[in-house]
Every structure is written in C-alpha cells, then in structure tokens.
Design a protein around this motif. Structure first.
Motif, PDB file in Angstrom:
ATOM      1  N   LEU A   1     -87.292  38.891  77.991  1.00 42.91           N
ATOM      2  CA  LEU A   1     -86.960  38.937  76.568  1.00 42.91           C
ATOM      3  C   LEU A   1     -86.468  37.584  76.061  1.00 42.91           C
ATOM      4  O   LEU A   1     -86.859  37.130  74.982  1.00 42.91           O
ATOM      5  N   VAL A   2     -85.611  36.938  76.822  1.00 45.10           N
ATOM      6  CA  VAL A   2     -85.090  35.636  76.410  1.00 45.10           C
ATOM      7  C   VAL A   2     -86.221  34.615  76.343  1.00 45.10           C
ATOM      8  O   VAL A   2     -86.319  33.841  75.386  1.00 45.10           O
ATOM      9  N   THR A   3     -87.088  34.622  77.332  1.00 48.43           N
ATOM     10  CA  THR A   3     -88.216  33.701  77.324  1.00 48.43           C
ATOM     11  C   THR A   3     -89.127  33.983  76.143  1.00 48.43           C
ATOM     12  O   THR A   3     -89.600  33.059  75.468  1.00 48.43           O
ATOM     13  N   GLY A   4     -89.379  35.263  75.870  1.00 50.34           N
ATOM     14  CA  GLY A   4     -90.206  35.617  74.725  1.00 50.34           C
ATOM     15  C   GLY A   4     -89.600  35.142  73.418  1.00 50.34           C
ATOM     16  O   GLY A   4     -90.304  34.616  72.548  1.00 50.34           O
ATOM     17  N   LEU A   5     -88.282  35.304  73.260  1.00 52.19           N
ATOM     18  CA  LEU A   5     -87.623  34.832  72.042  1.00 52.19           C
ATOM     19  C   LEU A   5     -87.700  33.322  71.915  1.00 52.19           C
ATOM     20  O   LEU A   5     -87.894  32.788  70.820  1.00 52.19           O
ATOM     21  N   LEU A   6     -87.542  32.628  73.017  1.00 50.16           N
ATOM     22  CA  LEU A   6     -87.607  31.164  72.970  1.00 50.16           C
ATOM     23  C   LEU A   6     -89.002  30.669  72.600  1.00 50.16           C
ATOM     24  O   LEU A   6     -89.152  29.575  72.054  1.00 50.16           O
ATOM     25  N   VAL A   7     -90.014  31.454  72.898  1.00 55.90           N
ATOM     26  CA  VAL A   7     -91.387  31.058  72.569  1.00 55.90           C
ATOM     27  C   VAL A   7     -91.769  31.536  71.177  1.00 55.90           C
ATOM     28  O   VAL A   7     -92.360  30.798  70.391  1.00 55.90           O
ATOM     29  N   ILE A   8     -91.432  32.782  70.839  1.00 54.67           N
ATOM     30  CA  ILE A   8     -91.897  33.379  69.593  1.00 54.67           C
ATOM     31  C   ILE A   8     -91.094  32.895  68.388  1.00 54.67           C
ATOM     32  O   ILE A   8     -91.661  32.639  67.318  1.00 54.67           O
ATOM     33  N   TYR A   9     -89.789  32.745  68.517  1.00 52.33           N
ATOM     34  CA  TYR A   9     -88.972  32.361  67.369  1.00 52.33           C
ATOM     35  C   TYR A   9     -89.419  31.039  66.745  1.00 52.33           C
ATOM     36  O   TYR A   9     -89.560  30.966  65.518  1.00 52.33           O
ATOM     37  N   PRO A  10     -89.655  29.967  67.515  1.00 52.60           N
ATOM     38  CA  PRO A  10     -90.118  28.725  66.874  1.00 52.60           C
ATOM     39  C   PRO A  10     -91.473  28.892  66.181  1.00 52.60           C
ATOM     40  O   PRO A  10     -91.717  28.278  65.143  1.00 52.60           O
ATOM     41  N   ALA A  11     -92.344  29.736  66.727  1.00 49.70           N
ATOM     42  CA  ALA A  11     -93.639  29.955  66.084  1.00 49.70           C
ATOM     43  C   ALA A  11     -93.433  30.650  64.735  1.00 49.70           C
ATOM     44  O   ALA A  11     -94.041  30.244  63.727  1.00 49.70           O
ATOM     45  N   PHE A  12     -92.597  31.683  64.686  1.00 51.66           N
ATOM     46  CA  PHE A  12     -92.319  32.354  63.410  1.00 51.66           C
ATOM     47  C   PHE A  12     -91.628  31.407  62.434  1.00 51.66           C
ATOM     48  O   PHE A  12     -91.913  31.424  61.231  1.00 51.66           O
ATOM     49  N   ALA A  13     -90.725  30.595  62.920  1.00 53.59           N
ATOM     50  CA  ALA A  13     -90.020  29.658  62.048  1.00 53.59           C
ATOM     51  C   ALA A  13     -90.992  28.638  61.450  1.00 53.59           C
ATOM     52  O   ALA A  13     -90.879  28.277  60.274  1.00 53.59           O
ATOM     53  N   ALA A  14     -91.947  28.179  62.243  1.00 53.55           N
ATOM     54  CA  ALA A  14     -92.930  27.223  61.738  1.00 53.55           C
ATOM     55  C   ALA A  14     -93.809  27.864  60.674  1.00 53.55           C
ATOM     56  O   ALA A  14     -94.083  27.262  59.626  1.00 53.55           O
TER      57      ALA A  14
END
Length: 79
Positions: free
Chosen positions: A50-63
C-alpha cells in the motif's frame, strides 16, 4: 601534466580490470549508525504494498490535477 596519450604510449596499464566472471567485492559488514535503518530480512506485507502504491500513484494524480488546473486557469483567462 600527464595526458591520455602519454598513458597509452607508455605501454603501462592505467588500471587493472577484473574479469567479468568473477564476483564483486563483498561490502563491509558494520552496524548501522544512529540515523540509518537496519536492514532486516522480512517478507513484504500488505502495508508495504500500500505504501509503495501510494508513493507511485499519488505523484501521478498530482501531476494530472496540476495539468487540469493549468488548462482550466488558462481557459478561464479568455472569458
């Protein structure tokens, strides 16, 4: 000052390379310092995923959100 041509013409090898089939030197085993995390051998858990997924997905959504906001603001200036 020694140049690359001087080294090549001298006939002496500048450095010794190890064969490709040999193993890399082993790192020194020393305890972690006060600000280092000790590496522990454990299996990955759901929390790690979950932490790894958040670290990958959050910057993509933010961009994507920043691009959409920029397009919205650029379009809003023409009204």
């Amino acid at each position: 000052m020694t140049t690359a041509e001087d080294i090549i013409e001298s006939g002496k090898p500048a450095a010794r390379l190890r064969p490709a089939g040999s193993f890399a030197p082993k790192q020194a085993q020393q305890p972690a310092g006060p600000f280092e995390v000790v590496a522990e051998a454990h299996k990955p858990t759901v929390r790690d995923a979950l932490v790894t997924g958040l670290l990958v997905i959050y910057p993509a959504f933010a961009a994507v959100a920043a691009i959409i906001a920029g397009l919205f603001l650029a379009g809003a200036g023409g009204v």
